[in-house]
Each structure stands twice: as structure tokens, then as C-alpha cells.
Design an enzyme around this catalytic site. Structure first.
Site, PDB file in Angstrom:
ATOM      1  N   ALA A  64      -1.378  -2.161  -1.113  1.00  0.00           N
ATOM      2  CA  ALA A  64      -1.378  -3.401  -1.882  1.00  0.00           C
ATOM      3  C   ALA A  64      -2.794  -3.978  -1.848  1.00  0.00           C
ATOM      4  CB  ALA A  64      -0.388  -4.373  -1.270  1.00  0.00           C
ATOM      5  N   GLY A 107       1.083   0.257   0.795  1.00  0.00           N
ATOM      6  CA  GLY A 107       1.853   0.285  -0.451  1.00  0.00           C
ATOM      7  C   GLY A 107       1.664   1.581  -1.228  1.00  0.00           C
ATOM      8  N   GLU A 110       4.061   3.871   0.244  1.00  0.00           N
ATOM      9  CA  GLU A 110       5.391   3.381  -0.165  1.00  0.00           C
ATOM     10  C   GLU A 110       5.680   3.722  -1.630  1.00  0.00           C
ATOM     11  OE1 GLU A 110       4.220  -0.497   1.415  1.00  0.00           O
ATOM     12  OE2 GLU A 110       6.094  -0.517   2.535  1.00  0.00           O
ATOM     13  N   GLU A 130      -0.508  -1.382   7.837  1.00  0.00           N
ATOM     14  CA  GLU A 130      -0.361  -2.842   7.698  1.00  0.00           C
ATOM     15  C   GLU A 130      -0.505  -3.579   9.016  1.00  0.00           C
ATOM     16  OE1 GLU A 130       1.669  -0.564   6.339  1.00  0.00           O
ATOM     17  OE2 GLU A 130       2.148  -1.110   4.272  1.00  0.00           O
TER      18      GLU A 130
HETATM   19  C1  HXC Z   1      -8.146  -4.290  -1.823  1.00  0.00           C
HETATM   20  C2  HXC Z   1      -9.330  -2.385  -1.365  1.00  0.00           C
HETATM   21  C3  HXC Z   1      -8.218  -1.813  -0.696  1.00  0.00           C
HETATM   22  C4  HXC Z   1      -7.012  -2.595  -0.642  1.00  0.00           C
HETATM   23  C5  HXC Z   1      -9.853  -0.408  -0.603  1.00  0.00           C
HETATM   24  N1  HXC Z   1     -10.313  -1.478  -1.282  1.00  0.00           N
HETATM   25  N2  HXC Z   1      -8.579  -0.588  -0.240  1.00  0.00           N
HETATM   26  N3  HXC Z   1      -9.278  -3.612  -1.921  1.00  0.00           N
HETATM   27  N4  HXC Z   1      -7.031  -3.825  -1.213  1.00  0.00           N
HETATM   28  N5  HXC Z   1      -5.899  -2.138  -0.089  1.00  0.00           N
HETATM   29  C6  HXC Z   1     -11.641  -1.683  -1.836  1.00  0.00           C
HETATM   30  C7  HXC Z   1     -12.679  -1.981  -0.764  1.00  0.00           C
HETATM   31  O1  HXC Z   1     -12.634  -3.340  -0.408  1.00  0.00           O
HETATM   32  C8  HXC Z   1     -13.949  -1.596  -1.460  1.00  0.00           C
HETATM   33  O2  HXC Z   1     -14.297  -2.650  -2.342  1.00  0.00           O
HETATM   34  C9  HXC Z   1     -13.528  -0.397  -2.312  1.00  0.00           C
HETATM   35  O3  HXC Z   1     -12.121  -0.478  -2.435  1.00  0.00           O
HETATM   36  C10 HXC Z   1     -13.866   0.911  -1.652  1.00  0.00           C
HETATM   37  O4  HXC Z   1     -13.334   0.908  -0.337  1.00  0.00           O
HETATM   38  P1  HXC Z   1     -14.130   1.480   0.926  1.00  0.00           P
HETATM   39  O5  HXC Z   1     -13.446   0.970   2.126  1.00  0.00           O
HETATM   40  O6  HXC Z   1     -15.588   1.220   0.794  1.00  0.00           O
HETATM   41  O7  HXC Z   1     -13.883   3.043   0.732  1.00  0.00           O
HETATM   42  P2  HXC Z   1     -13.760   4.201   1.827  1.00  0.00           P
HETATM   43  O8  HXC Z   1     -14.860   4.062   2.838  1.00  0.00           O
HETATM   44  O9  HXC Z   1     -13.652   5.479   1.046  1.00  0.00           O
HETATM   45  O10 HXC Z   1     -12.387   3.904   2.612  1.00  0.00           O
HETATM   46  C11 HXC Z   1     -11.161   4.033   1.918  1.00  0.00           C
HETATM   47  C12 HXC Z   1     -10.014   3.424   2.754  1.00  0.00           C
HETATM   48  C13 HXC Z   1     -10.321   1.947   3.084  1.00  0.00           C
HETATM   49  C14 HXC Z   1      -9.811   4.220   4.056  1.00  0.00           C
HETATM   50  C15 HXC Z   1      -8.757   3.588   1.889  1.00  0.00           C
HETATM   51  O11 HXC Z   1     -10.739   1.299   1.910  1.00  0.00           O
HETATM   52  C16 HXC Z   1      -9.143   1.201   3.643  1.00  0.00           C
HETATM   53  O12 HXC Z   1      -8.846   1.332   4.838  1.00  0.00           O
HETATM   54  N6  HXC Z   1      -8.463   0.397   2.822  1.00  0.00           N
HETATM   55  C17 HXC Z   1      -7.396  -0.451   3.231  1.00  0.00           C
HETATM   56  C18 HXC Z   1      -6.145   0.328   3.501  1.00  0.00           C
HETATM   57  C19 HXC Z   1      -4.999  -0.580   3.913  1.00  0.00           C
HETATM   58  O13 HXC Z   1      -5.109  -1.332   4.884  1.00  0.00           O
HETATM   59  N7  HXC Z   1      -3.906  -0.518   3.183  1.00  0.00           N
HETATM   60  C20 HXC Z   1      -2.744  -1.339   3.426  1.00  0.00           C
HETATM   61  C21 HXC Z   1      -2.804  -2.532   2.551  1.00  0.00           C
HETATM   62  S1  HXC Z   1      -1.487  -3.644   2.881  1.00  0.00           S
HETATM   63  P3  HXC Z   1     -15.830  -3.112  -2.549  1.00  0.00           P
HETATM   64  O14 HXC Z   1     -15.707  -4.319  -3.432  1.00  0.00           O
HETATM   65  O15 HXC Z   1     -16.387  -3.380  -1.187  1.00  0.00           O
HETATM   66  O16 HXC Z   1     -16.481  -1.928  -3.214  1.00  0.00           O
HETATM   67  C22 HXC Z   1      -0.195  -3.030   2.062  1.00  0.00           C
HETATM   68  C23 HXC Z   1       0.961  -3.887   2.307  1.00  0.00           C
HETATM   69  C24 HXC Z   1       2.245  -3.597   1.717  1.00  0.00           C
HETATM   70  O17 HXC Z   1      -0.209  -2.073   1.369  1.00  0.00           O
HETATM   71  C25 HXC Z   1       3.116  -4.728   2.131  1.00  0.00           C
HETATM   72  C26 HXC Z   1       2.604  -5.611   3.224  1.00  0.00           C
HETATM   73  C27 HXC Z   1       2.795  -7.067   3.081  1.00  0.00           C
END
Ligand code: HXC
Length: 256
Positions: A64, A107, A110, A130
Site C-alpha cells: 500500500a 499489500g 496480498e 507492515e
Molecule cells: C510509497 C513507496 C513504497 C510504498 C516504495 N516506494 N515502496 N512509496 N509506498 N509502499 C517509493 C519510495 O519511497 C521511493 O520513492 C521509490 O518508491 C523507490 O523506492 P526505493 O526504496 O528507493 O527502491 P529500492 O531501493 O529498490 O527498494 C524497494 C523496496 C523499498 C524494498 C520495495 O522501497 C521498500 O521497502 N518499500 C516499502 C515496502 C513496505 O513496507 N511495504 C508495506 C507497505 S504497508 P522516491 O520518491 O524516494 O523515489 C502495506 C499495508 C497493507 O502494504 C495494510 C496495512 C495497513
């Protein structure tokens, strides 16, 4: 403005590509709404027999959109039933294959699990991170992952937030096939074409019957299967499928 998803129909197969590659396909409201709105009419179209859902090489979807959620209050989340739109995607009746390359996190994992089959590129990484954000899975992950891979692995992934690679994901039953990354879409498309070539009542019944196994006890599930099996004898496709076998020819299913 870039479209949040790209929908391309190829015969009876519809390929749906999540289209925020720079944000690792983070699932924001636009993507959720577009999937709901654009796939609903295709789901009802008798000419559509399978969806393939995919992302970019680097990310199926990194979860998400954290930036969209970060400042929301409890009442905003609760009153809007935030994420409820994903139930529309899960409820599509046409078979869905997730073709996962790169990250399928939170997500994203999911979303893949809302599909009927997951094909993983050898680059795929799955996880429910998460917990690292101070929350838990919110699009069904704690339920679907546990049913698919069992409590041991689900607890491990959800409590530690670690990722697992395609090999581990296949070993624990999350993934149906691992495919070299460059062959992922070809293989997913071929499977989708095969599925789309069968009678739609039969594929719908098959999905319902398999899904029922995760919901009810075995006796009820077998009864449900038996009733669907009997019901398919009301379809022209059953007559065609069995006649074609007897006559040693290929069947021509018309979805009737
Ligand atoms: C918003 C995101 C994002 C996310 C990545 N980006 N994941 N933005 N929401 N979930 C954005 C980053 O901020 C960044 O923006 C750009 O995408 C590239 O990401 P990087 O981190 O620089 O890339 P990389 O080094 O290749 O790493 C990829 C990654 C990492 C391992 C996937 O981005 C990451 O850990 N993302 C978060 C994963 C996560 O926590 N997912 C769960 C979300 S909660 P900029 O602007 O800096 O270029 C969820 C909840 C469901 O899904 C229900 C809960 C309530």
C-alpha cells in the site's frame, strides 16, 4: 498523467499491468479504483476468460502507498473503510493469475494472494513487512497467507517482516511455478490462454470449489463440489467437452 494501470486485451486474455514503476507500484487509491472500475465490465464479458495481473521487472507492488496512509487518523481509516475497494478485486469471478517479478510486499503480496494462481519470476521477493511500520497486514494477508502457507511460516514472515525469495515461496506453497524472469509473461500468458479456452462455467465452478476448501470443513466442501459437478451437466460446454472426447476431436467451448 500516466494511467495507474494499463489494461490490454489479447483475445480472451486480459493483461493488467500496474503502472507506477518509479514508486515500485505502491498501491494508492487511484490503482485501487482503476482496478475496480476497469476490470468489473471485463469480468462480466463472456469473451474474457482469464486475467493476468503483473507489475514491473523490479516490483509487482511494494505494498500500500505508505505516503498516502501515513497521516491518516483512525476515524478516517475506519469511516472510509480504507482498503475496502480491494474486496472488489478479490471478488472478480474470472480466473486471475498474478505474474510476480521483483518485490511483492505488504499489500503487493496480498494482491498476489487475491489472485487464483501466482507465478513467480526467479527474481521475486515476497513479504509482509507492515510490522516495521507499526501496523499489520490490512488487505487480508494475515488470513490468506496463513491459509496458504500455514501458521509457522505466516507468523515468521508477519512477525519478523523479513522477505522470502521465489524458491522459499514455492516450497511453502505460496507460488505455483517459478519461471526465469525473461519468460514470466510468456508462461503466464500461455497458462491464461489455456484457462480462457475452457468453458467459463467450469472454470468459475473450479475456482469456487477450490476456494471453498479454505473456508469450510471437508464434508461440506465435498458436498459443495458434488453439487457444482452435477450443475455443470446443465451446460452446453459439458455436452461439447464429453462429445469431443468420444468423437476424438478438440472441443469448442462457447461458455454456455
Ligand atoms: C510509497 C513507496 C513504497 C510504498 C516504495 N516506494 N515502496 N512509496 N509506498 N509502499 C517509493 C519510495 O519511497 C521511493 O520513492 C521509490 O518508491 C523507490 O523506492 P526505493 O526504496 O528507493 O527502491 P529500492 O531501493 O529498490 O527498494 C524497494 C523496496 C523499498 C524494498 C520495495 O522501497 C521498500 O521497502 N518499500 C516499502 C515496502 C513496505 O513496507 N511495504 C508495506 C507497505 S504497508 P522516491 O520518491 O524516494 O523515489 C502495506 C499495508 C497493507 O502494504 C495494510 C496495512 C495497513
Amino acid at each position: 498523467m500516466e494511467k495507474p494501470i494499463i489494461v490490454e486485451r489479447q483475445g480472451r486474455v486480459v493483461i493488467v499491468r500496474l503502472n507506477r514503476p518509479a514508486a515500485r507500484n505502491a498501491l494508492n487509491s487511484e490503482i485501487m479504483l482503476a482496478l475496480g472500475n476497469e476490470l468489473a465490465p471485463l469480468d462480466r464479458d463472456p469473451g474474457v476468460g482469464c486475467f493476468v495481473i503483473t507489475g514491473s521487472d523490479k516490483a509487482f507492488a511494494a505494498g500500500a502507498d505508505i505516503k498516502e496512509m501515513a497521516e491518516k487518523s483512525f476515524s478516517e481509516m475506519y469511516n472510509d473503510d480504507f482498503f475496502a475497494g480491494w474486496d472488489r478485486f478479490a471478488a472478480l469471478r474470472t480466473p486471475k493469475i498474478a505474474a510476480v517479478s521483483g518485490y511483492a510486499l505488504g499489500g503487493g503480496c496480498e494482491l498476489a494472494m487475491m489472485c487464483d494462481i501466482i507465478f513467480a519470476a526467479d527474481t521475486a521477493m515476497f513479504g509482509q513487512p507492515e510490522i516495521k511500520l507499526g501496523v499489520i497486514p490490512g488487505m487480508g494477508g494475515s488470513q490468506r497467507l496463513t491459509r496458504l502457507v500455514g501458521k509457522a511460516k505466516a507468523m515468521d514472515l508477519i512477525l519478523t517482516g523479513r522477505m522470502m525469495d521465489a524458491t522459499e515461496a514455492e516450497r511453502c506453497g505460496l507460488v505455483a511455478r517459478i519461471v526465469p524472469a525473461e519468460r514470466l509473461m510468456a508462461e503466464a500468458f500461455q497458462a491464461a490462454e489455456t484457462i480462457a479456452g475452457y468453458g467459463k462455467a467450469a472454470t468459475t465452478a473450479a475456482r469456487e470449489a477450490v476456494d471453498r476448501a479454505l473456508e469450510v470443513g471437508q464434508r461440506e466442501g465435498i458436498l459443495f463440489e458434488r453439487r457444482l459437478f452435477h450443475a455443470l451437466f446443465a451446460t452446453a460446454d459439458q455436452k461439447e467437452g464429453m462429445a469431443a472426447f468420444v468423437e476424438k476431436r478438440s472441443p469448442n467451448f462457447e461458455g454456455k
